[in-house]
Write a protein that holds these residues in place. Structure first.
Motif, PDB file in Angstrom:
ATOM      1  N   LEU A  11      14.824 -20.918 -24.919  1.00 31.28           N
ATOM      2  CA  LEU A  11      14.882 -20.016 -23.765  1.00 31.28           C
ATOM      3  C   LEU A  11      15.190 -18.619 -24.307  1.00 31.28           C
ATOM      4  O   LEU A  11      16.281 -18.379 -24.820  1.00 31.28           O
ATOM      5  CB  LEU A  11      15.963 -20.473 -22.791  1.00 31.28           C
ATOM      6  N   ILE A  12      14.225 -17.702 -24.213  1.00 29.45           N
ATOM      7  CA  ILE A  12      14.379 -16.376 -24.801  1.00 29.45           C
ATOM      8  C   ILE A  12      14.873 -15.392 -23.739  1.00 29.45           C
ATOM      9  O   ILE A  12      14.155 -15.042 -22.810  1.00 29.45           O
ATOM     10  CB  ILE A  12      13.048 -15.884 -25.405  1.00 29.45           C
ATOM     11  N   ILE A  13      16.125 -14.974 -23.892  1.00 26.54           N
ATOM     12  CA  ILE A  13      16.750 -13.992 -23.009  1.00 26.54           C
ATOM     13  C   ILE A  13      17.484 -12.992 -23.897  1.00 26.54           C
ATOM     14  O   ILE A  13      18.356 -13.379 -24.682  1.00 26.54           O
ATOM     15  CB  ILE A  13      17.721 -14.655 -22.014  1.00 26.54           C
ATOM     16  N   GLU A  14      17.141 -11.721 -23.778  1.00 22.36           N
ATOM     17  CA  GLU A  14      17.704 -10.695 -24.655  1.00 22.36           C
ATOM     18  C   GLU A  14      19.215 -10.579 -24.512  1.00 22.36           C
ATOM     19  O   GLU A  14      19.952 -10.540 -25.498  1.00 22.36           O
ATOM     20  CB  GLU A  14      17.042  -9.350 -24.344  1.00 22.36           C
ATOM     21  N   ASP A  15      19.687 -10.515 -23.289  1.00 22.13           N
ATOM     22  CA  ASP A  15      21.101 -10.247 -23.012  1.00 22.13           C
ATOM     23  C   ASP A  15      21.800 -11.533 -22.593  1.00 22.13           C
ATOM     24  O   ASP A  15      21.488 -12.104 -21.549  1.00 22.13           O
ATOM     25  CB  ASP A  15      21.198  -9.204 -21.892  1.00 22.13           C
ATOM     26  N   PRO A  16      22.769 -12.029 -23.370  1.00 21.53           N
ATOM     27  CA  PRO A  16      23.456 -13.275 -23.008  1.00 21.53           C
ATOM     28  C   PRO A  16      24.240 -13.186 -21.703  1.00 21.53           C
ATOM     29  O   PRO A  16      24.555 -14.205 -21.104  1.00 21.53           O
ATOM     30  CB  PRO A  16      24.394 -13.530 -24.201  1.00 21.53           C
ATOM     31  N   HIS A  19      20.262  -1.368 -24.898  1.00 15.08           N
ATOM     32  CA  HIS A  19      20.431  -2.709 -25.453  1.00 15.08           C
ATOM     33  C   HIS A  19      21.902  -3.077 -25.388  1.00 15.08           C
ATOM     34  O   HIS A  19      22.762  -2.237 -25.589  1.00 15.08           O
ATOM     35  CB  HIS A  19      19.936  -2.719 -26.903  1.00 15.08           C
ATOM     36  N   TYR A  20      22.187  -4.348 -25.128  1.00 11.34           N
ATOM     37  CA  TYR A  20      23.597  -4.713 -25.002  1.00 11.34           C
ATOM     38  C   TYR A  20      24.322  -4.659 -26.337  1.00 11.34           C
ATOM     39  O   TYR A  20      25.542  -4.603 -26.390  1.00 11.34           O
ATOM     40  CB  TYR A  20      23.728  -6.106 -24.367  1.00 11.34           C
ATOM     41  N   HIS A  21      23.559  -4.623 -27.465  1.00  6.21           N
ATOM     42  CA  HIS A  21      24.181  -4.463 -28.775  1.00  6.21           C
ATOM     43  C   HIS A  21      24.390  -2.980 -29.067  1.00  6.21           C
ATOM     44  O   HIS A  21      23.999  -2.476 -30.107  1.00  6.21           O
ATOM     45  CB  HIS A  21      23.287  -5.079 -29.861  1.00  6.21           C
ATOM     46  N   ALA A  47      19.305 -21.136 -25.794  1.00  9.11           N
ATOM     47  CA  ALA A  47      18.990 -19.757 -25.431  1.00  9.11           C
ATOM     48  C   ALA A  47      19.279 -18.842 -26.620  1.00  9.11           C
ATOM     49  O   ALA A  47      20.232 -19.064 -27.374  1.00  9.11           O
ATOM     50  CB  ALA A  47      19.807 -19.314 -24.226  1.00  9.11           C
ATOM     51  N   SER A  48      18.442 -17.819 -26.786  1.00 12.91           N
ATOM     52  CA  SER A  48      18.673 -16.861 -27.863  1.00 12.91           C
ATOM     53  C   SER A  48      17.895 -15.590 -27.572  1.00 12.91           C
ATOM     54  O   SER A  48      17.050 -15.548 -26.671  1.00 12.91           O
ATOM     55  CB  SER A  48      18.246 -17.460 -29.209  1.00 12.91           C
ATOM     56  N   SER A  49      18.185 -14.551 -28.343  1.00 14.17           N
ATOM     57  CA  SER A  49      17.447 -13.296 -28.210  1.00 14.17           C
ATOM     58  C   SER A  49      16.122 -13.417 -28.953  1.00 14.17           C
ATOM     59  O   SER A  49      15.965 -14.272 -29.829  1.00 14.17           O
ATOM     60  CB  SER A  49      18.266 -12.149 -28.795  1.00 14.17           C
ATOM     61  N   PRO A  50      15.148 -12.554 -28.637  1.00 11.96           N
ATOM     62  CA  PRO A  50      13.861 -12.613 -29.333  1.00 11.96           C
ATOM     63  C   PRO A  50      14.004 -12.457 -30.852  1.00 11.96           C
ATOM     64  O   PRO A  50      13.327 -13.147 -31.615  1.00 11.96           O
ATOM     65  CB  PRO A  50      13.073 -11.449 -28.721  1.00 11.96           C
ATOM     66  N   THR A  51      14.876 -11.544 -31.295  1.00 11.96           N
ATOM     67  CA  THR A  51      15.020 -11.298 -32.728  1.00 11.96           C
ATOM     68  C   THR A  51      15.612 -12.492 -33.451  1.00 11.96           C
ATOM     69  O   THR A  51      15.097 -12.947 -34.472  1.00 11.96           O
ATOM     70  CB  THR A  51      15.909 -10.065 -32.964  1.00 11.96           C
ATOM     71  N   ILE A  52      16.714 -13.028 -32.940  1.00 10.03           N
ATOM     72  CA  ILE A  52      17.358 -14.175 -33.588  1.00 10.03           C
ATOM     73  C   ILE A  52      16.440 -15.380 -33.573  1.00 10.03           C
ATOM     74  O   ILE A  52      16.318 -16.111 -34.565  1.00 10.03           O
ATOM     75  CB  ILE A  52      18.700 -14.493 -32.894  1.00 10.03           C
ATOM     76  N   GLY A 108      23.748 -21.452 -26.642  1.00  2.00           N
ATOM     77  CA  GLY A 108      23.136 -20.163 -26.913  1.00  2.00           C
ATOM     78  C   GLY A 108      23.467 -19.724 -28.332  1.00  2.00           C
ATOM     79  O   GLY A 108      24.539 -20.064 -28.859  1.00  2.00           O
ATOM     80  N   VAL A 109      22.566 -18.996 -28.959  1.00  2.00           N
ATOM     81  CA  VAL A 109      22.810 -18.435 -30.293  1.00  2.00           C
ATOM     82  C   VAL A 109      22.604 -16.928 -30.191  1.00  2.00           C
ATOM     83  O   VAL A 109      21.479 -16.451 -29.997  1.00  2.00           O
ATOM     84  CB  VAL A 109      21.866 -19.046 -31.348  1.00  2.00           C
ATOM     85  N   TYR A 110      23.708 -16.189 -30.303  1.00  2.00           N
ATOM     86  CA  TYR A 110      23.677 -14.734 -30.131  1.00  2.00           C
ATOM     87  C   TYR A 110      24.701 -14.088 -31.063  1.00  2.00           C
ATOM     88  O   TYR A 110      25.655 -14.744 -31.515  1.00  2.00           O
ATOM     89  CB  TYR A 110      24.041 -14.339 -28.699  1.00  2.00           C
ATOM     90  N   TYR A 111      24.521 -12.782 -31.300  1.00  2.00           N
ATOM     91  CA  TYR A 111      25.597 -12.023 -31.946  1.00  2.00           C
ATOM     92  C   TYR A 111      26.655 -11.730 -30.881  1.00  2.00           C
ATOM     93  O   TYR A 111      26.348 -11.334 -29.774  1.00  2.00           O
ATOM     94  CB  TYR A 111      25.061 -10.728 -32.570  1.00  2.00           C
ATOM     95  N   HIS A 112      27.898 -11.966 -31.267  1.00  2.00           N
ATOM     96  CA  HIS A 112      29.010 -11.878 -30.322  1.00  2.00           C
ATOM     97  C   HIS A 112      30.077 -10.946 -30.863  1.00  2.00           C
ATOM     98  O   HIS A 112      30.485 -11.062 -32.025  1.00  2.00           O
ATOM     99  CB  HIS A 112      29.599 -13.280 -30.108  1.00  2.00           C
ATOM    100  N   LEU A 113      30.481 -10.015 -30.042  1.00  2.00           N
ATOM    101  CA  LEU A 113      31.567  -9.105 -30.381  1.00  2.00           C
ATOM    102  C   LEU A 113      32.680  -9.334 -29.376  1.00  2.00           C
ATOM    103  O   LEU A 113      32.564  -8.970 -28.208  1.00  2.00           O
ATOM    104  CB  LEU A 113      31.092  -7.650 -30.326  1.00  2.00           C
TER     105      LEU A 113
END
Length: 312
Positions: free
Chosen positions: A130-135, A204-206, A101-106, A146-151
């Motif tokens: 699997l493209i899902i914007e918000d993890p 956006h969640y970011h 799973a990842s966001s469209p941009t990544i 999943g591959v996402y930016y994580h804070l």
């Protein structure tokens, strides 16, 4: 089985759960893509089947009865577990399949380019993106990784653990060479805010990657930009930036290919440390298939060295 123990129809339970959660027949009908009368009929059928009302109809909306409140928590849990189990079964049971799973941009700007290295190393593994914007919308049974930016502390998907892929990441002010030629290079932060078109991500969640946060990090005085292009999709804004429509904030390692190829340039010679890190998300209780273990090992070793990831 006696009728006393017969289960209500699934569509009635889904209608009840949505109406109870949203406290509205109208909003439930929109979510379920049904008419309001269809949702009402399904709830009435469920109440008739159970032999007592589940809602009190009020001028301000719906309110659960005591019985409805108890029933709602049970139905919500059962539907969630049923959904997770169904998602797990629908996935290929073979060990040699991998859902990421990842966001469209990544996925479009970074991950899709890296997968060729993994596929060359593991040609027997089938990959599904699997493209899902918000993890936070990920269900544990939906994906292997999943591959996402994580804070940490602000963007923590429930049931997922995060492992940093890039231990260092910077945010830069980016635009296309076409835009820079047409509009000129901004002199400083004030000039950027007053005379250039800024790409603004909304809803956006970011929400921690914002122009205001960028300004405050630099110690600059923030004020509303003179020109903006806003959208609730970072991918759309990145494409608009590449097309020469404005200036955006971007992660330099995520967009290393575009920078190396000259498709994007830095509008200001200012970089700040990213608060978030590109991370690998793993379901907390997931045992990990052969494919998932192979991808993690590749990503964390060869993937960040010889696997084709740019480290600029």
């Amino acid at each position: 089985m006696s009728s006393r123990h017969a289960l209500p129809p699934l569509n009635c339970l889904r209608a009840f759960e949505a109406a109870a959660r949203l406290a509205s027949i109208t909003r439930a009908s929109h979510e379920l893509a049904l008419t309001q009368s269809a949702v009402s009929r399904q709830i009435q059928r469920l109440e008739s089947d159970l032999g007592q009302p589940l809602f009190e109809r009020q001028l301000t909306g719906l309110a659960l009865t005591d019985a409805g409140e108890r029933y709602y928590h049970v139905v919500q849990r059962v539907l969630r577990e049923l959904g997770e189990a169904s998602a797990e079964i629908r996935r290929r049971p073979a060990e040699q399949s991998l859902t990421i799973a990842s966001s469209p941009t990544i996925a479009s700007f970074w991950l899709s380019r890296q997968l060729s290295g993994f596929q060359a190393r593991y040609p027997e593994i089938s990959i599904r993106m699997l493209i899902i914007e918000d993890p936070n919308r990920l269900e544990p049974g939906e994906c292997d990784l999943g591959v996402y930016y994580h804070l940490q502390g602000e963007v923590d998907p429930v049931g997922m653990t995060a492992e940093t892929i890039f231990d260092h990441e910077e945010v830069a002010v980016l635009c296309s060479p076409t835009y820079l030629t047409r509009e000129g290079r901004p002199k400083d932060v004030i000039d950027l805010l007053e005379h250039h078109a800024l790409m603004v991500v909304e809803d956006h969640y970011h929400d921690w990657l914002t122009w205001q946060c960028w300004c405050e990090t630099l110690g600059a005085v923030w004020h509303t930009p003179m020109r903006t292009l806003s959208a609730n999709s970072y991918q759309l804004l990145m494409n608009a930036t590449l097309a020469g429509q404005g200036v955006t904030l971007g992660w330099t390692r995520l967009l290393a290919h575009e920078l190396e190829q000259g498709l994007l340039v830095e509008a200001l010679d200012i970089r700040i440390e990213s608060r978030g890190r590109l991370s690998l998300l793993t379901p907390g209780q997931h045992p990990g298939s052969y494919a998932a273990r192979a991808f993690r090992q590749w990503l964390m070793s060869e993937g960040t060295d010889a696997g084709g990831l740019s480290l600029t």
